[in-house]
Enzyme design. Structure first.
Site, short mmCIF file in Angstrom:
data_model
loop_
_atom_site.label_atom_id
_atom_site.label_comp_id
_atom_site.label_asym_id
_atom_site.label_seq_id
_atom_site.Cartn_x
_atom_site.Cartn_y
_atom_site.Cartn_z
N LYS A 90 0.97 -0.82 0.04
CA LYS A 90 -0.23 -0.49 0.24
C LYS A 90 1.09 0.82 0.03
O LYS A 90 0.17 2.29 -0.90
CB LYS A 90 -0.88 -0.17 1.23
CG LYS A 90 -2.12 -0.69 1.13
CD LYS A 90 -3.30 -0.70 2.32
CE LYS A 90 -4.06 -1.81 2.07
NZ LYS A 90 -5.02 -1.54 3.61
N ASP A 99 -9.79 4.05 2.08
CA ASP A 99 -9.95 2.24 3.18
C ASP A 99 -10.83 3.44 4.48
O ASP A 99 -11.28 3.07 5.50
CB ASP A 99 -8.87 2.32 4.08
CG ASP A 99 -8.58 1.14 3.07
OD1 ASP A 99 -8.94 -0.12 2.89
OD2 ASP A 99 -7.16 0.82 3.37
P1 NAP Z 1 0.12 -2.87 9.40
O1 NAP Z 1 0.19 -1.18 7.95
O2 NAP Z 1 1.06 -3.18 8.90
O3 NAP Z 1 -0.06 -2.23 10.53
C1 NAP Z 1 0.05 -2.35 11.47
C2 NAP Z 1 -0.38 -2.24 13.28
O4 NAP Z 1 -1.18 -2.86 14.26
C3 NAP Z 1 0.88 -1.53 13.71
O5 NAP Z 1 0.81 -0.42 14.29
C4 NAP Z 1 1.69 -2.47 14.38
O6 NAP Z 1 2.26 -1.68 15.15
C5 NAP Z 1 0.35 -2.49 14.94
N1 NAP Z 1 1.13 -4.08 15.75
C6 NAP Z 1 1.21 -5.49 14.49
N2 NAP Z 1 1.39 -6.43 15.42
C7 NAP Z 1 0.93 -6.08 16.74
C8 NAP Z 1 1.05 -6.82 17.64
N3 NAP Z 1 1.00 -8.23 18.21
N4 NAP Z 1 0.72 -5.91 19.01
C9 NAP Z 1 0.27 -4.58 18.90
N5 NAP Z 1 0.28 -4.45 17.31
C10 NAP Z 1 0.92 -4.50 16.67
O7 NAP Z 1 -1.19 -3.04 8.57
P2 NAP Z 1 -2.35 -2.04 8.25
O8 NAP Z 1 -3.13 -2.41 6.67
O9 NAP Z 1 -3.24 -1.35 9.35
O10 NAP Z 1 -3.72 -3.03 8.63
C11 NAP Z 1 -3.87 -3.13 10.40
C12 NAP Z 1 -5.40 -4.44 10.51
O11 NAP Z 1 -6.56 -3.70 10.37
C13 NAP Z 1 -5.46 -5.76 9.72
O12 NAP Z 1 -5.89 -6.81 10.45
C14 NAP Z 1 -5.87 -5.72 8.72
O13 NAP Z 1 -6.53 -6.72 7.86
C15 NAP Z 1 -7.34 -4.75 8.64
N6 NAP Z 1 -7.64 -4.36 7.39
C16 NAP Z 1 -9.30 -3.88 7.18
C17 NAP Z 1 -9.66 -3.94 5.97
C18 NAP Z 1 -11.68 -4.16 5.77
O14 NAP Z 1 -11.45 -2.88 4.97
N7 NAP Z 1 -11.83 -4.60 7.15
C19 NAP Z 1 -8.92 -2.71 5.72
C20 NAP Z 1 -7.37 -2.48 6.00
C21 NAP Z 1 -6.46 -3.04 7.19
P3 NAP Z 1 4.36 -1.52 14.76
O15 NAP Z 1 3.97 -0.07 14.41
O16 NAP Z 1 4.80 -1.38 16.99
O17 NAP Z 1 4.67 -2.28 13.87
#
Ligand code: NAP
Length: 285
Positions: free
Chosen positions: A71, A107
């Site tokens: 992304k 999003d």
């Molecule tokens: P991302 O850019 O990789 O960000 C992940 C975030 O989660 C970061 O802030 C990370 O913290 C934190 N994190 C990861 N593992 C963790 C843990 N074990 N404990 C605490 N914090 C943790 O991912 P993203 O694209 O934002 O996606 C995040 C979530 O949203 C995913 O589950 C995804 O499936 C969901 N999502 C859903 C939709 C939908 O349409 N429903 C759309 C987009 C995303 P750090 O900064 O410390 O690494």
């Protein structure tokens, strides 16, 4: 579905991408409007991203979605990026307009629509956002005009602080970025109306974990978990047990996809049909 030399190609690129429900959802939307279009999923490794984008452009793809982990990195290979997506720093939708690839981010708007559809009250309350990654950023920008207090809690403190400072320069709200610890979470939960999990904690395959247990959830709170696989995370179960309003990630998925569809075709898809097939494929119906 008819496929011929006129069929227009749409796709999702990501890694992994095999569990994506976007092809089912977008193909149903195309069929429902009788559009001669097909939507496929392509697994693209980060090292192949540039070549994949060039290939899709050369083949005349009409549009595509971008998912983890591309992304942010996709932006440098596009001809233009919409100002909202530049603010957020991530693109999830690309439109091919006369041979130019233009990036957008749906999003945040999709998440807002999901909150509204579920009757969550956004009117000036306090919101806790767990996470500071791509989805959290999109949410922070979308929610800031509607809240008076936003608290971003993240495992890596510097990312929470950076996102909070970006929001503070653009919106007249109280915004704080702090490290995510149990103590800070308990402190911040006081007076909080909505808690949003924008981390993968609880997502398939590691489904037995949650950042928030039922003893910390009040019945007057809304718990919004962006995860849709599984549709019922441990966090959602804890919210239900606490008597709180709960929202999973399915409607956000559908609404962000419907907004991508509108960008590509200019037409409004049937989000009810899209929701129906997504829920069926996730075993909810
Ligand atoms: P991302 O850019 O990789 O960000 C992940 C975030 O989660 C970061 O802030 C990370 O913290 C934190 N994190 C990861 N593992 C963790 C843990 N074990 N404990 C605490 N914090 C943790 O991912 P993203 O694209 O934002 O996606 C995040 C979530 O949203 C995913 O589950 C995804 O499936 C969901 N999502 C859903 C939709 C939908 O349409 N429903 C759309 C987009 C995303 P750090 O900064 O410390 O690494």
């Amino acid at each position: 579905m008819r496929i011929n030399s006129e069929t227009e190609l749409y796709a999702i690129i990501g890694d992994p991408v095999e569990h994506s429900v976007s092809p089912i959802m977008q193909n149903v939307a195309f069929r429902h409007l009788d559009l001669n279009c097909v939507y496929l999923a392509f697994q693209v490794k980060p090292s192949n991203l540039k070549g994949a984008i060039e290939g899709l452009k050369t083949l005349g793809i009409r549009g595509f979605n971008v998912t983890i982990p591309h992304k942010v990195s996709v932006m440098k290979y596009l001809d233009e990026v919409d100002s909202k997506a530049v603010e957020i720093g991530a693109v999830n939708t690309v439109l091919n307009r006369n041979g130019k690839l233009i990036g957008y981010n749906t999003d945040g708007a999709g998440a807002l629509e999901a909150l509204r559809a579920e009757g969550a009250v956004l009117d000036g309350g306090k919101v806790i956002l767990l996470g500071a990654g791509g989805a959290a950023k999109a949410l922070a920008f979308a929610l800031s005009p509607l809240t008076h207090c936003l608290v971003i809690l993240n495992r890596t403190e510097s990312r929470a602080v950076l996102l909070a400072s970006e929001i503070a320069t653009m919106f007249d709200i109280e915004v704080t970025g702090r490290v995510l610890t149990r103590e800070i979470l308990i402190e911040e939960l006081e007076n909080t109306d909505i808690v949003i999990n924008a981390t993968p904690v609880g997502m398939h395959p590691k489904t037995d974990v949650t950042l928030l247990r039922r003893n910390l959830i009040r019945s007057d709170m809304t718990i919004f978990d962006l995860i849709y696989n599984p549709p019922e995370t441990l966090l959602i179960r804890e919210a239900k047990a606490a008597g709180a309003k709960w929202i999973n990630g399915i409607k956000m998925l559908v609404y962000q996809g419907a907004l991508s569809f509108q960008i590509w075709t200019g037409a409004s898809p049937s989000s009810e049909e899209m929701l129906r097939v997504v829920e069926m494929s996730l075993g909810v119906r």
